[in-house]
Scaffold this motif. Sequence first.
Motif, PDB file in Angstrom:
ATOM      1  N   ARG A   1       0.833  -1.204   0.000  1.00 36.34           N
ATOM      2  CA  ARG A   1       0.000   0.000   0.000  1.00 36.34           C
ATOM      3  C   ARG A   1       0.870   1.256   0.000  1.00 36.34           C
ATOM      4  O   ARG A   1       0.604   2.222  -0.723  1.00 36.34           O
ATOM      5  N   LEU A   2       1.944   1.237   0.789  1.00 39.25           N
ATOM      6  CA  LEU A   2       2.830   2.393   0.855  1.00 39.25           C
ATOM      7  C   LEU A   2       3.546   2.631  -0.471  1.00 39.25           C
ATOM      8  O   LEU A   2       3.739   3.776  -0.889  1.00 39.25           O
ATOM      9  N   ILE A   3       3.938   1.555  -1.147  1.00 42.07           N
ATOM     10  CA  ILE A   3       4.624   1.696  -2.432  1.00 42.07           C
ATOM     11  C   ILE A   3       3.737   2.394  -3.456  1.00 42.07           C
ATOM     12  O   ILE A   3       4.208   3.176  -4.285  1.00 42.07           O
ATOM     13  N   PHE A   4       2.429   2.139  -3.369  1.00 40.92           N
ATOM     14  CA  PHE A   4       1.504   2.737  -4.335  1.00 40.92           C
ATOM     15  C   PHE A   4       0.953   4.087  -3.876  1.00 40.92           C
ATOM     16  O   PHE A   4       0.509   4.872  -4.715  1.00 40.92           O
ATOM     17  N   THR A   5       0.976   4.367  -2.581  1.00 40.53           N
ATOM     18  CA  THR A   5       0.339   5.591  -2.100  1.00 40.53           C
ATOM     19  C   THR A   5       1.309   6.707  -1.745  1.00 40.53           C
ATOM     20  O   THR A   5       0.957   7.887  -1.863  1.00 40.53           O
ATOM     21  N   ARG A   6       2.518   6.361  -1.316  1.00 42.62           N
ATOM     22  CA  ARG A   6       3.439   7.397  -0.868  1.00 42.62           C
ATOM     23  C   ARG A   6       4.274   7.926  -2.032  1.00 42.62           C
ATOM     24  O   ARG A   6       5.007   7.192  -2.688  1.00 42.62           O
ATOM     25  N   LYS A   7       4.175   9.240  -2.250  1.00 41.07           N
ATOM     26  CA  LYS A   7       4.901   9.868  -3.346  1.00 41.07           C
ATOM     27  C   LYS A   7       6.414   9.739  -3.174  1.00 41.07           C
ATOM     28  O   LYS A   7       7.161   9.640  -4.154  1.00 41.07           O
ATOM     29  N   GLU A   8       6.870   9.704  -1.912  1.00 43.72           N
ATOM     30  CA  GLU A   8       8.303   9.567  -1.669  1.00 43.72           C
ATOM     31  C   GLU A   8       8.848   8.266  -2.252  1.00 43.72           C
ATOM     32  O   GLU A   8       9.949   8.232  -2.810  1.00 43.72           O
ATOM     33  N   LEU A   9       8.070   7.188  -2.122  1.00 45.81           N
ATOM     34  CA  LEU A   9       8.522   5.898  -2.627  1.00 45.81           C
ATOM     35  C   LEU A   9       8.389   5.818  -4.141  1.00 45.81           C
ATOM     36  O   LEU A   9       9.186   5.164  -4.811  1.00 45.81           O
TER      37      LEU A   9
END
Length: 282
Positions: free
Chosen positions: A164-172
Motif C-alpha cells: 500500500r505504501l509503495i503505491f500511495t506514498r509519493k516519496e517511494l
Amino acid sequence: MSLHQPTRLQALSAFLKQQRAKISPQAAGLPAGSRRRTPGLRREEVAQLAGVSATWYTWLEQGRDINVSASVLDAIAGALQLTADERKYLYALALESGGTSSFARTADSQPEISPALARILRELRTCPAIVSDRRCQIVGWNEAAAYVFLDFEQIPLEQRNLLRLIFTRKELRRLAVNWEHFASGYLAIFRAYYGQYVEDQWFEQFLQEMRGAHPDFNSLWEQSRVSSAPEVVIEFRHAKAGKMHFHLTSLQVQGDTDLRCSIYTPAADTTTEHKLAQLMQR
C-alpha cells in the motif's frame, strides 16, 4: 463446493490464461501457424503438450471444480514452462493446499519479531532491512531503512502495509528510478503468498481495494511473476543522498509466523554505502 473455492478457482483460471499467453508456439516447439487472435499458445496446444484432452484442460482453465492429480499438474507445468515458484503457486490453487499454516488461523494477530532478529536488524547498519508478514504488513525495520525509505514509526500501525505504501506514498514512487520494477518485485512475493493462502479472504479484499484506488495496480498485478525470493538490483534517486544502487535479497524467517526479511545491500563498486553512512550521520 466450499465457500472459498470460487476465489481459488478464479485465481487458477486467471493464472493459467496469463501463463499460456506468455509462451509463443516457437518457444514450445510448435509451428507458428496463422490467424492467431491472441498472443501465446491456444488451449488445445497446451493440452497437446501436457498429454491431456483439450476438453479437460478447457474445464481446468475455466475454473471448473474438477479432480486434478499432481502428475497431471506436473505435465501442465512443463507445458507452460513454469518456474519452481510458479509450480508451487499452481499446485496450491489447483489442489486446494493453501492456508494450512498455523499462522493462517491467527491471521489477524500482529506477529512480533524475536530479540535475536531485532539484533540482526540493528547490526545491518548500512543495509536497509524490512521485516514483513505474509500480508506485507511491516513488523520491523532498522535505522538504515528509515533513512532510505520512510520513518515507519510515523505511520499508523494499521497503515504499515508495504504494498500500500509503495503505491500511495509519493516519496517511494519518486525514490525508485524504475518504480514499476520496484513494485513488481513485491507483487511477485505477494502473489506467492496469495497462492498459498487464497482461502484467507483478506487477500481478495485487499486486491479489490488496491484495484479500485490505484489504476496502475491491476496492470502490474496481472503482469506480475510468482517468486518467493526475487533477487533484483534496484537504483534509487534519494532526495538527500542522490543515486544509490542496492541488491535486494529476500529471506524467509524460520518459524510459525511466516515472516520475511528484505535486505538491501549496497552494490559493490559504487558509493552507495558511503552515501548512506553520511546520510545517517547528519
